[in-house]
Each structure stands twice: as structure tokens, then as C-alpha cells.
Scaffold this active site. Structure first.
Site, PDB file in Angstrom:
ATOM      1  N   HIS A  76       0.850  -1.199   0.000  1.00  0.00           N
ATOM      2  CA  HIS A  76       0.000   0.000   0.000  1.00  0.00           C
ATOM      3  C   HIS A  76       0.881   1.242   0.000  1.00  0.00           C
ATOM      4  O   HIS A  76       1.754   1.384   0.842  1.00  0.00           O
ATOM      5  CB  HIS A  76      -0.863   0.053   1.274  1.00  0.00           C
ATOM      6  N   TYR A 204      -9.027   4.772   8.147  1.00  0.00           N
ATOM      7  CA  TYR A 204      -9.206   5.055   9.577  1.00  0.00           C
ATOM      8  C   TYR A 204     -10.338   6.079   9.699  1.00  0.00           C
ATOM      9  O   TYR A 204     -10.246   7.157   9.112  1.00  0.00           O
ATOM     10  CB  TYR A 204      -7.944   5.675  10.167  1.00  0.00           C
ATOM     11  N   LYS A 300       1.938  -1.020  15.202  1.00  0.00           N
ATOM     12  CA  LYS A 300       3.376  -1.078  15.505  1.00  0.00           C
ATOM     13  C   LYS A 300       3.845  -2.326  16.256  1.00  0.00           C
ATOM     14  O   LYS A 300       5.048  -2.573  16.341  1.00  0.00           O
ATOM     15  CB  LYS A 300       3.768   0.162  16.352  1.00  0.00           C
TER      16      LYS A 300
HETATM   17  C1  LIG Z   1      -5.418 -10.324  20.008  1.00  0.00           C
HETATM   18  C2  LIG Z   1      -4.286  -9.478  19.480  1.00  0.00           C
HETATM   19  C3  LIG Z   1      -4.470  -8.693  18.332  1.00  0.00           C
HETATM   20  C4  LIG Z   1      -3.429  -7.908  17.845  1.00  0.00           C
HETATM   21  N1  LIG Z   1      -3.616  -7.139  16.742  1.00  0.00           N
HETATM   22  C5  LIG Z   1      -2.633  -6.358  16.306  1.00  0.00           C
HETATM   23  C6  LIG Z   1      -2.789  -5.535  15.180  1.00  0.00           C
HETATM   24  O1  LIG Z   1      -3.854  -5.527  14.556  1.00  0.00           O
HETATM   25  N2  LIG Z   1      -1.746  -4.757  14.793  1.00  0.00           N
HETATM   26  C7  LIG Z   1      -0.536  -4.774  15.462  1.00  0.00           C
HETATM   27  O2  LIG Z   1       0.411  -4.101  15.079  1.00  0.00           O
HETATM   28  N3  LIG Z   1      -0.348  -5.549  16.521  1.00  0.00           N
HETATM   29  C8  LIG Z   1      -1.365  -6.334  16.956  1.00  0.00           C
HETATM   30  N4  LIG Z   1      -1.158  -7.107  18.010  1.00  0.00           N
HETATM   31  C9  LIG Z   1       0.159  -7.095  18.594  1.00  0.00           C
HETATM   32  C10 LIG Z   1       1.112  -8.028  17.845  1.00  0.00           C
HETATM   33  O3  LIG Z   1       0.420  -9.181  17.457  1.00  0.00           O
HETATM   34  C11 LIG Z   1       2.266  -8.328  18.784  1.00  0.00           C
HETATM   35  O4  LIG Z   1       2.953  -7.118  18.992  1.00  0.00           O
HETATM   36  C12 LIG Z   1       3.222  -9.395  18.291  1.00  0.00           C
HETATM   37  O5  LIG Z   1       2.581 -10.654  18.320  1.00  0.00           O
HETATM   38  C13 LIG Z   1       4.467  -9.423  19.153  1.00  0.00           C
HETATM   39  O6  LIG Z   1       5.216 -10.571  18.888  1.00  0.00           O
HETATM   40  P1  LIG Z   1       5.987 -11.304  20.054  1.00  0.00           P
HETATM   41  O7  LIG Z   1       6.708 -12.405  19.406  1.00  0.00           O
HETATM   42  O8  LIG Z   1       6.726 -10.320  20.860  1.00  0.00           O
HETATM   43  O9  LIG Z   1       4.845 -11.867  21.030  1.00  0.00           O
HETATM   44  P2  LIG Z   1       3.762 -12.993  20.767  1.00  0.00           P
HETATM   45  O10 LIG Z   1       3.275 -12.957  19.377  1.00  0.00           O
HETATM   46  O11 LIG Z   1       2.777 -12.872  21.868  1.00  0.00           O
HETATM   47  O12 LIG Z   1       4.567 -14.347  20.935  1.00  0.00           O
HETATM   48  C14 LIG Z   1       4.948 -14.859  22.185  1.00  0.00           C
HETATM   49  C15 LIG Z   1       5.029 -16.362  22.087  1.00  0.00           C
HETATM   50  O13 LIG Z   1       5.474 -16.886  23.328  1.00  0.00           O
HETATM   51  C16 LIG Z   1       4.662 -17.997  23.672  1.00  0.00           C
HETATM   52  N5  LIG Z   1       4.710 -18.158  25.125  1.00  0.00           N
HETATM   53  C17 LIG Z   1       4.025 -17.466  26.060  1.00  0.00           C
HETATM   54  N6  LIG Z   1       4.338 -17.907  27.286  1.00  0.00           N
HETATM   55  C18 LIG Z   1       5.248 -18.896  27.112  1.00  0.00           C
HETATM   56  C19 LIG Z   1       5.943 -19.748  28.008  1.00  0.00           C
HETATM   57  N7  LIG Z   1       5.747 -19.673  29.323  1.00  0.00           N
HETATM   58  N8  LIG Z   1       6.801 -20.645  27.504  1.00  0.00           N
HETATM   59  C20 LIG Z   1       7.009 -20.741  26.162  1.00  0.00           C
HETATM   60  N9  LIG Z   1       6.359 -19.966  25.260  1.00  0.00           N
HETATM   61  C21 LIG Z   1       5.506 -19.049  25.741  1.00  0.00           C
HETATM   62  C22 LIG Z   1       3.302 -17.647  23.129  1.00  0.00           C
HETATM   63  O14 LIG Z   1       2.468 -18.797  22.945  1.00  0.00           O
HETATM   64  C23 LIG Z   1       3.666 -16.990  21.809  1.00  0.00           C
HETATM   65  O15 LIG Z   1       3.774 -17.911  20.755  1.00  0.00           O
HETATM   66  C24 LIG Z   1      -2.175  -7.898  18.517  1.00  0.00           C
HETATM   67  C25 LIG Z   1      -2.000  -8.696  19.665  1.00  0.00           C
HETATM   68  C26 LIG Z   1      -3.029  -9.468  20.153  1.00  0.00           C
HETATM   69  C27 LIG Z   1      -2.818 -10.287  21.410  1.00  0.00           C
END
Ligand SMILES: Cc1cc2nc3c(=O)[nH]c(=O)nc-3n(C[C@H](O)[C@H](O)[C@H](O)COP(=O)(O)OP(=O)(O)OC[C@H]3O[C@@H](n4cnc5c(N)ncnc54)[C@H](O)[C@@H]3O)c2cc1C
Length: 404
Positions: A76, A204, A300
Site C-alpha cells: 500500500h 481510519y 506497531k
Molecule cells: C489479540 C491481538 C491482536 C493484535 N492485533 C494487532 C494488530 O492488529 N496490529 C498490530 O500491530 N499488533 C497487533 N497485536 C500485537 C502483535 O500481534 C504483537 O505485537 C506481536 O505478536 C508481538 O510478537 P511477540 O513475538 O513479541 O509476542 P507474541 O506474538 O505474543 O509471541 C509470544 C510467544 O510466546 C509464547 N509463550 C508465552 N508464554 C510462554 C511460556 N511460558 N513458555 C514458552 N512460550 C511461551 C506464546 O504462545 C507466543 O507464541 C495484537 C495482539 C493481540 C494479542
């Protein structure tokens, strides 16, 4: 049976942060074991973010996992801001020397990274139970149960990539972390619908009845949201009522509106801003949602996870390949500079586009004036555009051993 394993970096969590870090380390010849407590199917099917910044796409490509986003991503070059019934176009590419965003589901990013890791045979444990981290100051260790077996992983460093509800942030000793937090008095009701997107770009909307967002996941799937109370129960909303509210908020005076179709998934997500600092204690480094959460308005969350990983990957490469400890020492400070800029932008987008329960008539007029100014000033649009497509990473890709 007890398995004793040794690796250089133990990674907790196979979300975007953990998987990207594992890939970056692999590219640099650094061993890692990834430990995830959910199943592979669950991790891949989880519907979350969908907007990738320009830099995140560059990072995926440099990591050799960009084929999926090149094939399936929707590029986009602009975005619409809608208020008082009119859509106003912001030319992201024209205002940022050609940069844009790419719509590509987080679940697709995760699938690409898992496939790439599994193809190399590098260790990745799903469905790990009772995951624990220990010895953070001197000799880190991760313990978990997998099936009937116990595992003990000794490593030089632990990367806490286990999201907001994970265990790694909780493992910091008391008093080390400062928490900065803001909860918002609303949430988003989101749906995935089987309907061809009626706009090529995101819209938006600031409406008298509250915020709404039109987006998409593919040429046949629309992703839509509107503002509700933070504790709204999804059961209260029939599919018919959801479409009625979507159309009421999004339809513009020229007749534009989303195409309606069967709802495939619906949920309510609360919104918060959260930062835990510092992002490091001893040999444990937090990355992504484990350390910070943004309201999704600025898109973000996933992109910040990617930028943390780049900084951590560089620091670990510097340590293993050149004996450097300065990049490890600066990790938290370096990440937090970009994290706070993204926090500020996400807070600003959220505050500007939502109705607040305690707002005054003055606040409402000021918000409309903000939007009027934003869509009428090249300077204001440029500011939004450069933040929306993503501010530059704090460290260059080549410093993390990646091609540019
Ligand atoms: C419902 C929802 C909707 C979202 N929508 C948006 C959006 O539209 N736009 C946007 O920018 N961001 C969005 N976000 C935020 C974005 O998805 C996150 O910022 C992103 O997933 C961050 O990645 P991460 O790997 O840091 O964390 P996560 O994706 O949360 O990954 C963490 C991983 O660790 C695992 N885990 C947790 N505890 C343990 C443990 N004790 N032992 C081993 N593994 C574990 C989890 O199962 C998961 O797979 C959303 C988040 C959620 C929850």
C-alpha cells in the site's frame, strides 16, 4: 527421562520475536533452541497484526524469508483518514521517498519462519509445559517438560520472546523493572469477513459514534474493527448488528462502504500502552511484547518486535564474533529509543481517532481540528507518513550480519 542440552542462546516463545531472532542467529552461525508452550497449529492460526512497515519487509527479505511476503503481501502506498463523512488520502509513498506498508498477516509471517526453521532441522519445541528460566545473573538455564520427558537447557543467554503474558518478564528480581502503563477506556471489536475489500488502502474513521478501521488480509478477506467499551461482551453482538454498526460508522458521503460478507471470526481486544524497562537483566534479554505493548491503532506491535530482534541479533553477533560486550550493555537503551517513539505515535493515533467517555465538547472540536489540520497540511501528513511506514531502525542491517 531427563535430557540435558547445551546451546548458545535459549529462546522462550515462537511468536514473531522468537522466530525472527532464531533466524537472525542462524544466519550468523549462532546456535539457538526455541521453546514454545503452544502447538504449532495454534501459533500459526492465531490472527493478530497485519501491517508490516517498510523496514520489516526489508528485514524479512535480508533474512531469506521474504518470498511469502513478496508473493502474498499487499503493498500500500497510501492510507485514508475519514471524518465528517469524507475520506482524505495520505500519500505515504509520495511523502517518504517511495516507502509504503505491506499488508501480510502475522500468522503468515510466523508460518514462513517456522517452515524455514523446520526445513533446516534446527531445534524448535512446541507444546513445552512448565517452562522455567533460572540462573539469570551467571549460568542461565531453561527447564521444561515435553511429552513425558524433562529438559534442561544450559545456555549463555536467554531471550525472553514470550509475549505480554509470558514468564520471562516475571523472572526479573523484584525492584529491577519500572513499569510505564496506560489503559484506554475502550477496546476494539474486530472481525474477519469473507468479502472482497472495497478499498485498496486502509481507512481510519473518526465518527460521532466512535472509531472504526477498514483493513484487509487478502484480495478476498476484509478485516474490520470498531471501538466498543473495553469489557464489551462479543456475545452481545449478532453478525447483523456488527454489520449495521460498521456501515453506520464507515459509510462516507460519496457512498463508499465496506462490502458485506459472512463473518469468519470476531473478538474484542482491550487496548493498552505498556513499557517495562530495562529490557535486560543479567543474561536475560526481553524482546517484543514481553517488554512492551502498544494499542494497535498505529500498527506497531509486530514491527517493534522486529526492531528489538535486530538490535539483539547485532549484540549477540558482536559478542560471539568479536568478543564485544558494549552492544549487549546498550541493548535496552537502544531498543527503548525506538519503542518510545512508537509508543508516542500509537498513543497519538489512538487519542486523535477515538471518542473518550469523559471528553468535553471542547475536546471533540479539538479532535476534529486536529484531523482537519492533519489532512490539510503537507508537514502534518509527512509526519504521519514517516512514522506509519516506520522510522529507521536504530542499527543498520549490515551491523547484524545481514545483506542490504
Ligand atoms: C489479540 C491481538 C491482536 C493484535 N492485533 C494487532 C494488530 O492488529 N496490529 C498490530 O500491530 N499488533 C497487533 N497485536 C500485537 C502483535 O500481534 C504483537 O505485537 C506481536 O505478536 C508481538 O510478537 P511477540 O513475538 O513479541 O509476542 P507474541 O506474538 O505474543 O509471541 C509470544 C510467544 O510466546 C509464547 N509463550 C508465552 N508464554 C510462554 C511460556 N511460558 N513458555 C514458552 N512460550 C511461551 C506464546 O504462545 C507466543 O507464541 C495484537 C495482539 C493481540 C494479542
Amino acid at each position: 527421562m531427563l535430557h540435558r542440552l547445551t546451546t548458545q542462546v535459549g529462546i522462550v516463545g515462537a511468536g514473531p520475536a522468537g522466530l525472527l531472532l532464531a533466524r537472525l542467529l542462524q544466519v550468523n552461525g549462532i546456535d539457538a533452541i526455541v521453546i514454545e508452550n503452544r502447538s504449532r497449529e495454534h501459533v500459526i492460526d492465531r490472527v493478530r497484526a497485519g501491517v508490516l512497515e517498510h523496514g520489516t519487509v526489508t528485514l524479512l527479505t535480508a533474512l531469506g524469508v521474504g518470498a511469502g511476503v513478496r508473493r502474498g503481501g499487499l503493498r500500500h502506498d497510501g492510507v485514508h483518514i475519514s471524518f465528517r463523512g469524507h475520506r482524505h488520502h495520505i500519500d505515504l509513498a509520495g511523502l517518504t521517498d517511495g516507502k509504503g506498508i505491506t499488508v501480510y498477516g502475522q500468522n503468515e509471517v510466523v508460518r514462513d519462519l517456522i517452515d524455514a526453521r523446520v526445513a533446516t532441522g534446527a531445534p524448535l519445541y512446541f507444546e513445552a509445559a512448565h517452562v522455567e528460566v533460572r540462573g539469570l545473573e551467571s549460568s542461565p538455564e531453561i527447564r521444561f517438560r515435553h511429552g513425558d520427558d524433562e529438559y534442561e537447557v544450559r545456555c549463555d543467554f536467554i531471550a525472553g520472546c514470550d509475549g505480554f503474558h509470558g514468564i520471562c518478564r516475571q523472572a526479573f528480581p523484584e525492584g529491577v523493572l519500572t513499569i510505564y502503563e496506560r489503559a484506554y477506556p475502550f477496546g476494539w471489536l474486530g472481525i474477519l469477513a469473507e468479502a472482497a475489500p472495497s478499498s485498496d488502502e486502509l481507512v481510519y474513521t473518526y465518527h460521532d459514534r466512535g472509531f472504526a478501521l477498514f483493513s484487509m488480509r487478502s484480495p478476498t478477506i476484509t478485516r474490520l474493527y470498531f471501538q466498543v467499551a473495553p469489557d464489551e461482551s462479543i456475545e452481545q453482538w449478532s453478525d447483523h448488528a456488527i454489520w449495521e454498526e460498521m456501515l453506520r460508522r464507515m459509510t462516507t458521503s460519496d457512498g463508499w462502504q465496506p462490502s458485506v460478507g459472512p463473518i469468519l471470526q470476531k473478538s474484542v481486544t482491550p487496548m493498552r500502552s505498556f513499557v517495562a524497562a530495562p529490557m535486560r537483566h543479567g543474561r536475560l534479554f526481553l524482546a517484543g511484547d514481553a517488554a512492551h505493548i502498544v494499542p494497535p491503532t498505529g500498527a506497531k506491535g509486530l514491527n517493534l518486535a522486529a526492531s528489538d530482534v535486530l538490535v539483539l541479533g547485532r549484540a549477540l553477533k558482536g559478542f560471539y564474533q568479536a568478543g564485544r560486550t558494549d552492544w549487549l550493555a546498550e541493548y535496552s537503551e537502544t531498543c527503548l529509543r525506538r519503542v518510545w517513539k512508537a509508543q508516542r505515535f500509537s498513543w497519538w493515533m489512538t487519542s486523535t481517532l477515538h471518542r473518550f467517555p469523559d471528553e468535553t465538547a471542547f475536546d471533540h472540536q479539538r479532535q476534529l481540528a486536529d484531523l482537519d489540520y492533519l489532512t490539510g497540511s503537507r508537514a502534518a501528513m509527512t509526519s504521519l507518513a514517516e512514522q506509519y511506514v516506520g522510522l529507521p531502525f536504530e542499527v543498520p542491517l549490515e551491523s547484524a550480519g545481514l545483506p542490504v
